[in-house]
Scaffold this motif. Sequence first.
Motif, PDB file in Angstrom:
ATOM      1  N   LYS A  27       0.352  16.838  17.415  1.00  0.00           N
ATOM      2  CA  LYS A  27      -1.009  16.273  17.302  1.00  0.00           C
ATOM      3  C   LYS A  27      -0.989  14.979  16.504  1.00  0.00           C
ATOM      4  O   LYS A  27      -0.367  14.900  15.447  1.00  0.00           O
ATOM      5  CB  LYS A  27      -1.932  17.282  16.605  1.00  0.00           C
ATOM      6  N   PRO A  28      -1.654  13.945  17.009  1.00  0.00           N
ATOM      7  CA  PRO A  28      -1.621  12.658  16.313  1.00  0.00           C
ATOM      8  C   PRO A  28      -2.133  12.772  14.877  1.00  0.00           C
ATOM      9  O   PRO A  28      -3.053  13.561  14.613  1.00  0.00           O
ATOM     10  CB  PRO A  28      -2.562  11.768  17.133  1.00  0.00           C
ATOM     11  N   LEU A  29      -1.564  12.001  14.011  1.00  0.00           N
ATOM     12  CA  LEU A  29      -1.966  11.884  12.602  1.00  0.00           C
ATOM     13  C   LEU A  29      -1.706  13.134  11.770  1.00  0.00           C
ATOM     14  O   LEU A  29      -2.098  13.205  10.606  1.00  0.00           O
ATOM     15  CB  LEU A  29      -3.444  11.473  12.478  1.00  0.00           C
ATOM     16  N   ARG A  30      -1.072  14.159  12.359  1.00  0.00           N
ATOM     17  CA  ARG A  30      -0.734  15.367  11.601  1.00  0.00           C
ATOM     18  C   ARG A  30       0.722  15.325  11.159  1.00  0.00           C
ATOM     19  O   ARG A  30       1.597  14.893  11.939  1.00  0.00           O
ATOM     20  CB  ARG A  30      -0.959  16.614  12.475  1.00  0.00           C
ATOM     21  N   GLY A  31       0.999  15.786   9.947  1.00  0.00           N
ATOM     22  CA  GLY A  31       2.381  15.831   9.492  1.00  0.00           C
ATOM     23  C   GLY A  31       2.452  15.917   7.988  1.00  0.00           C
ATOM     24  O   GLY A  31       1.425  15.987   7.300  1.00  0.00           O
ATOM     25  N   PRO A  32       3.658  15.913   7.457  1.00  0.00           N
ATOM     26  CA  PRO A  32       3.827  16.002   6.007  1.00  0.00           C
ATOM     27  C   PRO A  32       3.572  14.659   5.323  1.00  0.00           C
ATOM     28  O   PRO A  32       3.802  13.601   5.918  1.00  0.00           O
ATOM     29  CB  PRO A  32       5.299  16.406   5.848  1.00  0.00           C
ATOM     30  N   THR A  39       0.811  -1.219   0.000  1.00  0.00           N
ATOM     31  CA  THR A  39       0.000   0.000   0.000  1.00  0.00           C
ATOM     32  C   THR A  39       0.850   1.277   0.000  1.00  0.00           C
ATOM     33  O   THR A  39       1.999   1.271   0.443  1.00  0.00           O
ATOM     34  CB  THR A  39      -0.860   0.055   1.292  1.00  0.00           C
ATOM     35  N   PHE A  40       0.242   2.365  -0.480  1.00  0.00           N
ATOM     36  CA  PHE A  40       0.797   3.703  -0.284  1.00  0.00           C
ATOM     37  C   PHE A  40      -0.314   4.542   0.332  1.00  0.00           C
ATOM     38  O   PHE A  40      -1.423   4.594  -0.204  1.00  0.00           O
ATOM     39  CB  PHE A  40       1.240   4.328  -1.618  1.00  0.00           C
ATOM     40  N   ASP A  41      -0.034   5.186   1.457  1.00  0.00           N
ATOM     41  CA  ASP A  41      -1.043   6.018   2.131  1.00  0.00           C
ATOM     42  C   ASP A  41      -0.581   7.461   2.195  1.00  0.00           C
ATOM     43  O   ASP A  41       0.576   7.741   2.508  1.00  0.00           O
ATOM     44  CB  ASP A  41      -1.240   5.562   3.581  1.00  0.00           C
ATOM     45  N   MET A  42      -1.510   8.384   1.948  1.00  0.00           N
ATOM     46  CA  MET A  42      -1.231   9.803   2.186  1.00  0.00           C
ATOM     47  C   MET A  42      -2.438  10.458   2.844  1.00  0.00           C
ATOM     48  O   MET A  42      -3.536   9.908   2.843  1.00  0.00           O
ATOM     49  CB  MET A  42      -0.891  10.530   0.888  1.00  0.00           C
ATOM     50  N   GLY A  43      -2.198  11.608   3.436  1.00  0.00           N
ATOM     51  CA  GLY A  43      -3.281  12.312   4.107  1.00  0.00           C
ATOM     52  C   GLY A  43      -3.248  13.790   3.792  1.00  0.00           C
ATOM     53  O   GLY A  43      -2.676  14.213   2.781  1.00  0.00           O
ATOM     54  N   PHE A  44      -3.832  14.577   4.666  1.00  0.00           N
ATOM     55  CA  PHE A  44      -3.839  16.029   4.506  1.00  0.00           C
ATOM     56  C   PHE A  44      -2.454  16.535   4.895  1.00  0.00           C
ATOM     57  O   PHE A  44      -2.018  16.339   6.028  1.00  0.00           O
ATOM     58  CB  PHE A  44      -4.919  16.627   5.409  1.00  0.00           C
ATOM     59  N   HIS A  45      -1.785  17.166   3.936  1.00  0.00           N
ATOM     60  CA  HIS A  45      -0.387  17.543   4.161  1.00  0.00           C
ATOM     61  C   HIS A  45      -0.266  18.730   5.110  1.00  0.00           C
ATOM     62  O   HIS A  45      -0.922  19.746   4.941  1.00  0.00           O
ATOM     63  CB  HIS A  45       0.265  17.897   2.820  1.00  0.00           C
ATOM     64  N   MET A  46       0.573  18.579   6.124  1.00  0.00           N
ATOM     65  CA  MET A  46       0.934  19.722   6.978  1.00  0.00           C
ATOM     66  C   MET A  46       2.446  19.748   7.108  1.00  0.00           C
ATOM     67  O   MET A  46       3.057  18.723   7.437  1.00  0.00           O
ATOM     68  CB  MET A  46       0.319  19.580   8.367  1.00  0.00           C
ATOM     69  N   ASP A  47       3.032  20.931   6.842  1.00  0.00           N
ATOM     70  CA  ASP A  47       4.493  21.060   6.956  1.00  0.00           C
ATOM     71  C   ASP A  47       4.957  20.808   8.386  1.00  0.00           C
ATOM     72  O   ASP A  47       4.178  20.976   9.335  1.00  0.00           O
ATOM     73  CB  ASP A  47       4.927  22.479   6.554  1.00  0.00           C
ATOM     74  N   LEU A  48       6.235  20.498   8.510  1.00  0.00           N
ATOM     75  CA  LEU A  48       6.803  20.221   9.843  1.00  0.00           C
ATOM     76  C   LEU A  48       6.693  21.412  10.788  1.00  0.00           C
ATOM     77  O   LEU A  48       6.654  21.251  12.003  1.00  0.00           O
ATOM     78  CB  LEU A  48       8.275  19.819   9.712  1.00  0.00           C
ATOM     79  N   ASN A  49       6.634  22.636  10.205  1.00  0.00           N
ATOM     80  CA  ASN A  49       6.541  23.813  11.085  1.00  0.00           C
ATOM     81  C   ASN A  49       5.094  24.278  11.302  1.00  0.00           C
ATOM     82  O   ASN A  49       4.854  25.345  11.858  1.00  0.00           O
ATOM     83  CB  ASN A  49       7.421  24.955  10.561  1.00  0.00           C
TER      84      ASN A  49
END
Length: 322
Positions: free
Chosen positions: A118-123, A100-110
């Motif tokens: 916050k869980p599940l948040r990140g790039p 599989t390849f999974d992606m989500g809502f992109h949030m920069d490291l800063n």
Amino acid sequence: MNTLPIIDIAPLYSDDQNAWPAVAEQIDHACREWGFFYITSHPISPARIAELLSAAKAFFALPAEEKLKIDITQTAHHRGYGAIATEQLDPSKPSDLKETFDMGFHMDLNHPEVLAGKPLRGPNRHPDLAGWTELMEQHYGDMQGLAKTLLRAMALALNIERDFFDSRFNEPISVLRMIHYPPRHTATSAEQQGAGAHTDYGCVTLLYQDDAGGLQVRNRDGEWIDAPPIAGSFVVNIGDMLARWSNDRYTSTPHRVISPSGVDRYSMPFFAEPHPDTLIDCLPNCSSADNPPKYSPVTSAAYLLSRFADTYAYRREEQAQV
Ligand SMILES: O=C(O)CCC(=O)C(=O)O
Ligand SMILES: [Fe+2]
């Protein structure tokens, strides 16, 4: 009860608001009776699907060490590559014969939410393939748009404010996934299948499947029936979060994937899940004196994390260490 409903959603994209109730009614019926249906006349073009399929094939054909540069088990925020047998959707069976390849809502490291841990948040973690990142990020946004349109029709069907779900699905924890199911070979145990029987975790899943077949859905009589590929359609199904939210007015139905023989199978589910802080608490109109709320309120992120822990061994280990 042996064929899934097929719903033409073109009226949801017309300017005529009066066209919505008839579609909402069909969706309502399908969600109550099946928790599964096909949609046709959606706005995702055949050219987009073809591009995605060829990107997915190019990615999964990379050498293992290349794919493992974005190993999902090395992230806390659920992004990247899951090798064969990383996930075990049916705990009574061997791990799934799929990658599989999974992606989500992109949030920069800063981003403040990422800095706050916050869980599940990140790039997102994309492979180094030409055009991949732009294609996937664009498609994620388009699938989120399609999910919101369906959720508006569901809000109408549930007789709640039409935009009830809109704000709750901003900055979501929705997941776009590419899946490759390799063909069975002689050493594959009959017990090991592409995806073990499971219900989905989120609110609504929108699934593209190629023409290999193998998806099966359990009907109310407990029989497994085929959900065959229908060109140009998505398969839509209700996940447990929306079943909880609607106090089981909408059904999350078990399904599984039988491994293909002789061919590879590719599919692309989009799991629509709300903003992580959204409280999943019995919706208005879904309870009454003789039908009280069945589930205690839980946030979207807490619920999703608990379900990941059920199906990924590495997530259970993480939780055990907390
Ligand atoms: O690949 C498919 O057809 C279905 C996959 C699925 O059910 C899932 O990933 O939740
Ligand atoms: Fe599923």
